[in-house]
Design a protein around this motif. Structure first.
Motif, PDB file in Angstrom:
ATOM      1  N   ASP A 109       0.874  -1.168   0.000  1.00 36.76           N
ATOM      2  CA  ASP A 109       0.000   0.000   0.000  1.00 36.76           C
ATOM      3  C   ASP A 109       0.909   1.215   0.000  1.00 36.76           C
ATOM      4  N   VAL A 110       1.125   1.797  -1.165  1.00 33.75           N
ATOM      5  CA  VAL A 110       2.154   2.825  -1.329  1.00 33.75           C
ATOM      6  C   VAL A 110       1.574   4.064  -2.004  1.00 33.75           C
ATOM      7  N   SER A 111       2.347   5.125  -1.977  1.00 32.14           N
ATOM      8  CA  SER A 111       1.998   6.343  -2.707  1.00 32.14           C
ATOM      9  C   SER A 111       3.079   6.641  -3.739  1.00 32.14           C
ATOM     10  N   VAL A 112       2.648   6.989  -4.930  1.00 36.94           N
ATOM     11  CA  VAL A 112       3.554   7.381  -6.007  1.00 36.94           C
ATOM     12  C   VAL A 112       2.920   8.578  -6.719  1.00 36.94           C
ATOM     13  N   PRO A 113       3.688   9.645  -6.988  1.00 40.51           N
ATOM     14  CA  PRO A 113       3.109  10.763  -7.744  1.00 40.51           C
ATOM     15  C   PRO A 113       2.437  10.256  -9.014  1.00 40.51           C
ATOM     16  N   ALA A 114       1.202  10.678  -9.234  1.00 39.46           N
ATOM     17  CA  ALA A 114       0.404  10.115 -10.330  1.00 39.46           C
ATOM     18  C   ALA A 114       1.097  10.221 -11.683  1.00 39.46           C
ATOM     19  N   GLY A 115       1.801  11.315 -11.902  1.00 38.36           N
ATOM     20  CA  GLY A 115       2.467  11.494 -13.187  1.00 38.36           C
ATOM     21  C   GLY A 115       3.615  10.537 -13.414  1.00 38.36           C
ATOM     22  N   SER A 116       4.131   9.933 -12.346  1.00 36.20           N
ATOM     23  CA  SER A 116       5.256   8.995 -12.446  1.00 36.20           C
ATOM     24  C   SER A 116       4.826   7.547 -12.292  1.00 36.20           C
ATOM     25  N   LEU A 117       3.545   7.324 -12.113  1.00 36.06           N
ATOM     26  CA  LEU A 117       3.065   5.997 -11.754  1.00 36.06           C
ATOM     27  C   LEU A 117       3.345   4.965 -12.843  1.00 36.06           C
ATOM     28  N   THR A 118       3.093   5.294 -14.096  1.00 37.71           N
ATOM     29  CA  THR A 118       3.310   4.336 -15.181  1.00 37.71           C
ATOM     30  C   THR A 118       4.762   3.908 -15.241  1.00 37.71           C
ATOM     31  N   ALA A 119       5.674   4.861 -15.204  1.00 39.68           N
ATOM     32  CA  ALA A 119       7.104   4.539 -15.260  1.00 39.68           C
ATOM     33  C   ALA A 119       7.527   3.725 -14.051  1.00 39.68           C
ATOM     34  N   CYS A 120       6.999   4.063 -12.881  1.00 41.36           N
ATOM     35  CA  CYS A 120       7.340   3.334 -11.657  1.00 41.36           C
ATOM     36  C   CYS A 120       6.904   1.879 -11.758  1.00 41.36           C
ATOM     37  N   LEU A 121       5.665   1.646 -12.192  1.00 41.28           N
ATOM     38  CA  LEU A 121       5.161   0.280 -12.298  1.00 41.28           C
ATOM     39  C   LEU A 121       5.906  -0.516 -13.363  1.00 41.28           C
ATOM     40  N   GLU A 122       6.244   0.123 -14.476  1.00 45.69           N
ATOM     41  CA  GLU A 122       6.984  -0.575 -15.525  1.00 45.69           C
ATOM     42  C   GLU A 122       8.366  -0.985 -15.046  1.00 45.69           C
ATOM     43  N   GLY A 123       9.048  -0.070 -14.350  1.00 46.99           N
ATOM     44  CA  GLY A 123      10.368  -0.398 -13.815  1.00 46.99           C
ATOM     45  C   GLY A 123      10.294  -1.502 -12.774  1.00 46.99           C
ATOM     46  N   MET A 124       9.278  -1.430 -11.924  1.00 40.98           N
ATOM     47  CA  MET A 124       9.075  -2.452 -10.894  1.00 40.98           C
ATOM     48  C   MET A 124       8.824  -3.811 -11.536  1.00 40.98           C
ATOM     49  N   ARG A 125       7.968  -3.829 -12.545  1.00 41.78           N
ATOM     50  CA  ARG A 125       7.625  -5.089 -13.219  1.00 41.78           C
ATOM     51  C   ARG A 125       8.865  -5.695 -13.898  1.00 41.78           C
ATOM     52  N   THR A 126       9.681  -4.847 -14.508  1.00 39.25           N
ATOM     53  CA  THR A 126      10.893  -5.334 -15.182  1.00 39.25           C
ATOM     54  C   THR A 126      11.849  -5.990 -14.196  1.00 39.25           C
ATOM     55  N   GLN A 127      12.053  -5.347 -13.057  1.00 33.70           N
ATOM     56  CA  GLN A 127      12.961  -5.903 -12.050  1.00 33.70           C
ATOM     57  C   GLN A 127      12.415  -7.198 -11.459  1.00 33.70           C
TER      58      GLN A 127
ATOM     59  N   SER B  62      10.503   4.582  -3.953  1.00 31.85           N
ATOM     60  CA  SER B  62      11.365   5.647  -3.444  1.00 31.85           C
ATOM     61  C   SER B  62      12.030   6.429  -4.566  1.00 31.85           C
ATOM     62  N   SER B  63      12.451   5.734  -5.618  1.00 33.50           N
ATOM     63  CA  SER B  63      13.168   6.396  -6.711  1.00 33.50           C
ATOM     64  C   SER B  63      12.297   7.392  -7.464  1.00 33.50           C
ATOM     65  N   TYR B  64      10.969   7.261  -7.338  1.00 36.66           N
ATOM     66  CA  TYR B  64      10.054   8.202  -7.981  1.00 36.66           C
ATOM     67  C   TYR B  64       9.425   9.167  -6.980  1.00 36.66           C
ATOM     68  N   GLY B  65      10.048   9.302  -5.817  1.00 39.70           N
ATOM     69  CA  GLY B  65       9.570  10.272  -4.838  1.00 39.70           C
ATOM     70  C   GLY B  65       8.320   9.856  -4.117  1.00 39.70           C
ATOM     71  N   GLY B  66       8.072   8.552  -4.032  1.00 38.25           N
ATOM     72  CA  GLY B  66       6.873   8.051  -3.377  1.00 38.25           C
ATOM     73  C   GLY B  66       7.097   7.727  -1.917  1.00 38.25           C
ATOM     74  N   SER B  67       6.079   7.139  -1.302  1.00 40.05           N
ATOM     75  CA  SER B  67       6.141   6.739   0.102  1.00 40.05           C
ATOM     76  C   SER B  67       5.849   5.251   0.227  1.00 40.05           C
ATOM     77  N   ILE B  68       6.581   4.575   1.118  1.00 41.52           N
ATOM     78  CA  ILE B  68       6.370   3.148   1.317  1.00 41.52           C
ATOM     79  C   ILE B  68       5.070   2.861   2.059  1.00 41.52           C
ATOM     80  N   SER B  69       4.463   3.902   2.633  1.00 43.45           N
ATOM     81  CA  SER B  69       3.207   3.693   3.355  1.00 43.45           C
ATOM     82  C   SER B  69       2.247   4.828   3.053  1.00 43.45           C
ATOM     83  N   ALA B  70       1.223   4.526   2.248  1.00 42.99           N
ATOM     84  CA  ALA B  70       0.182   5.516   1.987  1.00 42.99           C
ATOM     85  C   ALA B  70      -0.808   5.538   3.135  1.00 42.99           C
ATOM     86  N   GLU B  71      -1.157   4.344   3.617  1.00 37.48           N
ATOM     87  CA  GLU B  71      -2.067   4.179   4.742  1.00 37.48           C
ATOM     88  C   GLU B  71      -1.541   3.044   5.619  1.00 37.48           C
ATOM     89  N   HIS B  72      -2.180   2.830   6.744  1.00 33.96           N
ATOM     90  CA  HIS B  72      -1.881   1.717   7.652  1.00 33.96           C
ATOM     91  C   HIS B  72      -0.628   1.932   8.486  1.00 33.96           C
TER      92      HIS B  72
END
Length: 483
Positions: free
Chosen positions: A355-373, A420-430
């Protein structure tokens, strides 16, 4: 200067259960439960986790004064305490260790009279969010906080974790709605923090220290919540788009054309939407689209329905399919589909949930990089993604294809590093709890973490409250007398 009682180390060797007789004198015979066969709701998060605790003793105070007496006793004996609300978290923050007394807030259920002039209500920490919503609705008011787990989630838990939920895009997090708090410190000091005034700048706003602190600084026993007028009605649509950019275009159009009206903006990726197949839940739109959106707006002005529909028509080149609610029943059906997804996703075990937060404009790139790794290590990996795009919060479920959870740290490192690399947070809630404690540095600087330690030491010098949650605990912490 406040004088705190000295810390006396437990010497009986009987563990937490050795305190049962003394605690019974404080809260009553029926409200001290002793293991080993206590219900599972005291030992594990409602949604399940890798950590299962041991509830040797559960104490259930029925008032703030009883809570203060329990903490005063535990402080004097150096007895660690873990605070529990509805146990709907995902980070094991309320899961007990064998040497901890479980302090359950389930009996703190007092509900105050709704103040229709001030637009506030005071609720005990053990009141469920659903009960509070029902309590105020008869007065034409609403609680701005809404969670899928509202039948179990408690007000104390919402405050302690600064809960968000599905309405954050319209109303904000719990922090925005707390007017005042009643809190008990680790040594049993009972405090009423601030008032229910809209304007009160007499010194530090101390209540803010406890909102989101996950029970590590004090125990919330009651909260005064600011309410809002209930909307005349609501309207919504379930839409399909090709990508995140299309979703953001709809989001920005609704915000621009209907300022202050957008209350929810949920986005579901195709893999997550696919889990609804075979569940019997009515699908608002067919399978096969890359991305689905559930948008909901308040309709308090006469022409809001027409404006909402015109926004959708303007974006006909972006929205590849759309279902507009024509009744409250339609909107409820949309939400049933969205709210069914988490429970269906959890059936896919072993699963790693984030359950994380990622700036919406960077979300696609973040998910693609995550999926690749992830695919580099697990070629058959699946990412099921859904969340509250309007507030940057997404839920990511990772199924690696392995039958073991032994490589959980590897999955966590990849996901949190990408976030983290896209300026997000490891905890959006909880919050952080136990589960995310080792990754706090991915989001918070060393200076911020050290300040957290300073606050923890100042307010809980013996380290008895929710020990080891958020921040690590070592055996030499809390030695000696408290100040």
């Amino acid at each position: 200067m406040t004088t705190r009682p000295p810390l006396v180390r437990e010497a009986t060797g009987e563990g937490a259960a050795g305190h049962a007789d003394a605690l019974r004198l404080l809260v009553g015979e029926r409200h001290v439960l002793v293991g080993p066969d206590l219900p599972g709701r005291y030992t594990q998060d409602l949604w399940g986790s890798d950590r299962t605790g041991v509830a040797g003793i559960v104490v259930r105070p029925g008032s703030a004064e009883e809570t203060a007496m329990v903490l005063r006793y535990c402080h004097a004996h150096g007895q660690p305490v873990v605070v529990q609300g509805g146990m709907t978290g995902l980070v094991s923050g309320g899961v007990p260790a064998a040497d901890e007394v479980v302090l359950s807030t389930e009996r703190l259920t007092a509900l105050g009279k709704v103040d229709t002039v001030a637009g506030t209500v005071t609720a005990g920490a053990g009141v469920t969010l659903a009960d509070l919503q029902a309590h105020v609705s008869a007065h034409g008011l609403m609680v701005p906080i809404d969670l899928a787990s509202k039948e179990s989630a408690t007000i104390g838990g919402c405050v302690a974790t600064n809960a968000g939920g599905v309405n954050v895009v319209g109303y904000g997090m719990t922090r925005q709605h707390v007017r005042s708090l009643q809190v008990v410190l680790s040594d049993g000091t009972l405090l009423d923090l601030s008032t229910d005034l809209v304007k009160d700048n007499a010194g530090y706003d101390l209540k803010q220290l406890f909102i989101g602190s996950e029970g590590t600084l004090g125990v919330v026993t009651a909260a005064t919540i600011a309410l809002r007028p209930a909307p005349r009605s609501r309207t919504g649509a379930f839409c399909a788009v090709a990508d995140v950019q299309g979703a953001l275009r709809l989001l920005n159009t609704l915000r621009d054309r209907m300022p202050g009206s957008l209350t929810s903006f949920e986005v579901i990726w195709a893999d997550a939407y696919a889990v609804l197949d075979g569940t019997g839940v009515r699908l608002p739109l067919p399978q096969g689209h890359p991305l689905y959106i559930l948008a909901e707006c308040e309709t308090s002005r006469p022409d809001d329905d027409e404006v909402f529909v015109s926004c959708l028509e303007e974006l006909s080149d972006t929205l590849v399919d759309t279902a507009v609610s024509t009744s409250p029943a339609d909107l409820s059906a949309f939400w049933r589909a969205r709210e069914r997804i988490p429970s269906e996703v959890l059936r896919m075990q072993p699963l790693f949930g984030f359950d994380v937060s990622v700036p919406a404009g960077s979300l696609t790139a973040c998910l693609e990089g995550m999926r690749t790794q992830l695919r580099a290590q697990w070629p058959e990996v699946r990412l099921l993604v859904f969340g509250h795009l309007g507030d940057d919060n997404v839920h990511i479920a990772v199924a690696t294809g392995e039958k073991t959870r032994e490589r959980k740290p590897d999955v966590e490192h990849i996901v949190y590093q990408a976030v983290s690399s896209y300026g997000g947070s490891i905890s959006a809630e909880h919050g952080i709890g136990f589960e995310k404690r080792e990754y706090l540095g991915y989001t918070r600087s060393p200076g911020e973490v050290e300040l957290m330690r300073t606050l923890k030491t100042a307010l809980d010098p013996g380290g008895i409250l929710n020990r080891g949650r958020v921040l690590p605990w070592t055996a030499d912490q809390g030695e000696g007398e408290t100040r």
